[in-house]
Design a protein around this motif. Structure first.
Motif, short mmCIF file in Angstrom:
data_model
loop_
_atom_site.label_atom_id
_atom_site.label_comp_id
_atom_site.label_asym_id
_atom_site.label_seq_id
_atom_site.Cartn_x
_atom_site.Cartn_y
_atom_site.Cartn_z
N VAL A 76 41.58 38.65 48.28
CA VAL A 76 40.51 39.50 47.74
C VAL A 76 41.00 40.22 46.48
CG1 VAL A 76 39.17 41.61 48.16
CG2 VAL A 76 39.25 39.82 49.90
N LEU A 77 42.25 40.70 46.50
CA LEU A 77 42.79 41.38 45.32
C LEU A 77 42.79 40.48 44.09
CD1 LEU A 77 45.82 43.61 46.35
CD2 LEU A 77 43.43 44.24 46.01
N SER A 78 43.08 39.18 44.32
CA SER A 78 43.13 38.27 43.17
C SER A 78 41.74 38.06 42.59
CB SER A 78 43.70 36.92 43.59
OG SER A 78 42.72 36.17 44.26
N SER A 79 40.70 38.26 43.43
CA SER A 79 39.34 37.97 42.98
C SER A 79 38.50 39.21 42.68
CB SER A 79 38.60 37.17 44.05
OG SER A 79 39.41 36.14 44.53
N VAL A 83 33.98 41.31 40.43
CA VAL A 83 32.83 42.18 40.67
C VAL A 83 32.44 42.86 39.35
CG1 VAL A 83 31.98 44.17 41.95
CG2 VAL A 83 33.53 42.54 43.05
N GLY A 84 33.44 43.40 38.66
CA GLY A 84 33.18 44.05 37.37
C GLY A 84 32.68 43.07 36.33
N LEU A 85 33.31 41.90 36.30
CA LEU A 85 32.95 40.88 35.31
C LEU A 85 31.52 40.43 35.51
CD1 LEU A 85 34.27 39.15 33.04
CD2 LEU A 85 34.63 37.40 34.73
N LEU A 86 31.17 40.23 36.78
CA LEU A 86 29.84 39.75 37.14
C LEU A 86 28.74 40.71 36.69
CD1 LEU A 86 28.81 37.59 39.40
CD2 LEU A 86 28.18 39.66 40.56
N ILE A 87 28.96 41.99 36.95
CA ILE A 87 27.93 42.98 36.63
C ILE A 87 27.91 43.27 35.13
CG2 ILE A 87 27.18 45.37 37.05
CD1 ILE A 87 28.61 45.08 39.84
N ALA A 88 29.11 43.36 34.54
CA ALA A 88 29.17 43.82 33.14
C ALA A 88 28.91 42.74 32.10
CB ALA A 88 30.52 44.48 32.89
N SER A 89 29.24 41.46 32.39
CA SER A 89 29.09 40.41 31.37
C SER A 89 27.68 40.29 30.80
CB SER A 89 29.51 39.05 31.92
OG SER A 89 30.88 38.91 31.83
N ILE A 116 43.92 49.56 34.80
CA ILE A 116 45.25 48.99 35.03
C ILE A 116 46.26 50.10 35.36
CG2 ILE A 116 47.21 47.87 33.87
CD1 ILE A 116 45.19 45.84 34.65
N ALA A 117 46.14 51.22 34.64
CA ALA A 117 47.02 52.35 34.95
C ALA A 117 46.75 52.80 36.39
CB ALA A 117 46.78 53.50 33.97
N GLY A 118 45.47 52.74 36.80
CA GLY A 118 45.09 53.09 38.17
C GLY A 118 45.72 52.16 39.21
N CYS A 119 45.80 50.85 38.87
CA CYS A 119 46.43 49.88 39.79
C CYS A 119 47.88 50.30 40.07
CB CYS A 119 46.45 48.48 39.18
SG CYS A 119 44.84 47.72 39.09
N GLY A 120 48.56 50.76 39.02
CA GLY A 120 49.95 51.16 39.17
C GLY A 120 50.10 52.43 40.00
N SER A 121 49.01 53.21 40.07
CA SER A 121 49.07 54.48 40.80
C SER A 121 48.36 54.41 42.15
CB SER A 121 48.43 55.59 39.96
OG SER A 121 48.84 55.48 38.62
N SER A 122 47.95 53.18 42.56
CA SER A 122 47.14 53.07 43.79
C SER A 122 47.97 53.38 45.03
CB SER A 122 46.56 51.67 43.89
OG SER A 122 47.61 50.73 43.84
N ILE A 130 39.47 48.69 44.09
CA ILE A 130 38.48 49.27 43.17
C ILE A 130 38.97 49.20 41.72
CG2 ILE A 130 37.36 51.45 42.51
CD1 ILE A 130 37.15 51.98 45.61
N CYS A 131 40.26 49.49 41.52
CA CYS A 131 40.81 49.39 40.17
C CYS A 131 40.75 47.94 39.66
CB CYS A 131 42.25 49.89 40.13
SG CYS A 131 42.37 51.66 40.28
N ARG A 132 41.00 46.97 40.53
CA ARG A 132 40.91 45.56 40.13
C ARG A 132 39.48 45.20 39.72
NH1 ARG A 132 45.10 44.05 38.12
NH2 ARG A 132 44.37 41.92 38.10
N MET A 133 38.51 45.80 40.41
CA MET A 133 37.10 45.53 40.05
C MET A 133 36.81 46.03 38.64
SD MET A 133 35.14 46.58 43.56
CE MET A 133 35.72 45.96 45.13
N LEU A 134 37.33 47.23 38.32
CA LEU A 134 37.08 47.81 36.99
C LEU A 134 37.77 47.02 35.88
CD1 LEU A 134 37.30 51.58 37.91
CD2 LEU A 134 35.26 50.35 37.18
N VAL A 135 38.87 46.34 36.22
CA VAL A 135 39.55 45.50 35.23
C VAL A 135 38.58 44.45 34.68
CG1 VAL A 135 41.34 43.73 34.97
CG2 VAL A 135 41.87 45.86 36.15
#
Length: 464
Positions: A76-79, A83-89, A116-122, A130-135
């Motif tokens: 799930v993390l890899s994908s 979610v972000g790409l789908l909605i924002a594109s 990405i900074a959020g991923c490092g602080s998760s 959630i941070c991966r979705m925003l990426v």
């Protein structure tokens, strides 16, 4: 004259030569995919704690070990970026008709950097998910706008080669990400890998906001803003201040509603036009089945290689093969299509032949018992498979009218992920849990390439 300079209609702004624009887009694309590779690398992704029958236990490592994730959560993390790409594109592609594309890219990349900074602080599975979705939002902003810009600014005889250069950053970035993630993860900590990426990306969103904008072909300089200001000046000339305030508020309210509605109807009209374009639909269907395999290869590749051939340095080996074949194959595809004259029909020919031959080599590679035989055959297969990168995107850009290009790229990108590499990683995980033999799983997966080759072959008949 004042208006012309503001809308970016002047010839190239002094510093932004087409070549520099290409380099900037390539670096952004590269960083985006370095991140994609890093999160799949054994160094960042890590593994769960394991215990042998004799009772010797080894501690978990990386994200999977720290947050104690099962293989499904890990997939799930890899994908999640999807979610972000789908909605924002589609949103970014539609906004490009009324807003400056570079400002949009600036907004998207700002979101990327913070995420990405959020991923490092998760601190747990959900925070990093959630941070991966925003990426994905960041990727959405430039993926649909970069290709049309490159297409507009590239010299006529090198259009496919320039596109190939841009798309070459995908395999190169992913592979570099494996190596980078493996190194940083083992030397420092997986969190450091994300923080460094965020720092590297930081200059680009800033550039997006301060850059003198260029105009895309097929788009008028934003008339909407001119219309709005003229209405307001008319109101202000009528005198009475209270009336002015009320009038302006009313105009703004109804304007924003109707503006949103207009954009929505325009978007649905454009979508209908795209979906009725047979050449476009066939191209994207082939690309989906192709990406189904590529996505699962890039995610499970190192794990499968480690299991079948007991490679100690699976990250490095898969990274190495992907980086070399990805760069050479992608550039060769672009140069070859320019050489035989870049038409949609020729692009389909190249797509179907390269994918068919590549599939045969990859399939036979997994049946080999020896590691050296596997490496040679798999490398040839990958080389042929990557030839498709420039032609497939060339077709998506060229089979629609210029003003539909950002949307065409956005929908193509969303489709290949939603129906291609996103379901493929978890599905291959499920298949492997079921048969428990990576060799058989890899063979099943590779045979999907034949489907892609077949679909693109049909595309050639539609353009003949």
């Amino acid at each position: 004259p004042k208006m012309a300079s503001e809308s970016g209609q002047s010839p190239n702004p002094s510093w932004f030569t087409p070549k520099r624009l290409l380099i900037i887009f390539c670096i952004i694309n590269m960083l985006n995919y370095v991140d994609r590779g890093a999160i799949a690398s054994n160094g960042v992704n890590g593994s769960l704690a394991t215990c042998t029958e004799s009772g010797i236990c080894t501690g978990g490592s990386g994200i999977q070990g720290d947050f104690n994730l099962n293989n499904f959560q890990d997939g799930v993390l890899s994908s999640a970026f999807m979610v972000g790409l789908l909605i924002a594109s589609p949103i970014f592609a539609s906004l490009a008709k009324s807003h400056n594309p570079f400002r949009l890219i600036g907004v998207g990349l700002s979101v990327w950097t913070i995420a990405i900074a959020g991923c490092g602080s998760s601190f747990d599975f959900w925070s990093i998910a959630i941070c991966r979705m925003l990426v994905g939002v960041g990727e959405a902003s430039f993926i649909s706008l970069a290709a049309p810009f490159i297409d507009d600014n590239a010299p006529a005889a090198q259009k496919t080669a320039w596109l190939a250069t841009f798309y070459m950053c995908i395999p190169a970035g992913t592979a570099l990400g494996y190596v980078y993630g493996g190194f940083v993860g083992s030397q420092f900590n997986w969190r450091v890998a994300f923080w460094v990426e965020a720092i590297l990306m930081l200059p680009f969103p800033i550039l997006g906001f301060v850059m003198k904008p260029l105009q895309l072909k097929g788009f008028a300089p934003s008339e909407s803003e001119q219309a709005l200001t003229s209405t307001e000046t008319n109101v202000s000339e009528t005198g009475d201040d209270d009336m002015l305030a009320e009038g302006q508020a009313l105009i703004r309210g109804s304007k924003s509603t109707s503006k949103f509605w207009n954009q929505f109807t325009r978007f649905s009209k454009d979508m209908q036009e795209l979906l009725h374009d047979q050449v476009y639909v066939i191209n994207v269907l082939g690309y989906i089945s192709y990406n189904f395999v590529i996505g699962a290869y890039s995610y499970w590749g190192p794990k499968a290689g480690y299991s079948i051939y007991h490679m100690n340095n699976a990250d490095l080996l898969f990274g190495g093969i992907t980086i070399v074949c990805g760069i050479l194959g992608t550039l060769a595809g672009g140069l070859f299509l320019d050489r035989i004259s870049s038409t949609i029909s020729n692009a389909f020919k190249l797509l179907s032949v390269a994918t068919f031959l590549g599939a045969i080599f990859c399939l036979v590679a997994f049946l080999f018992r020896s590691l050296s035989g596997f490496i040679v055959l798999f490398s040839i297969g990958e080389l042929l498979i990557f030839v498709t990168q420039a032609p497939v995107n060339y077709v998506s850009l060229r089979c629609v009218k210029p003003s539909l290009r950002p949307l065409s790229m956005a929908i193509s990108t969303v489709s290949i992920h939603v129906f291609g590499d996103v379901p493929s990683s978890p599905l291959v995980g499920v298949l492997q849990d079921h048969i428990n033999d990576w060799r058989k799983t890899a063979v099943c997966l590779t045979s999907v390439f034949f489907l892609a080759a077949g679909i693109w072959f049909i595309g050639k008949w539609h353009t003949a």
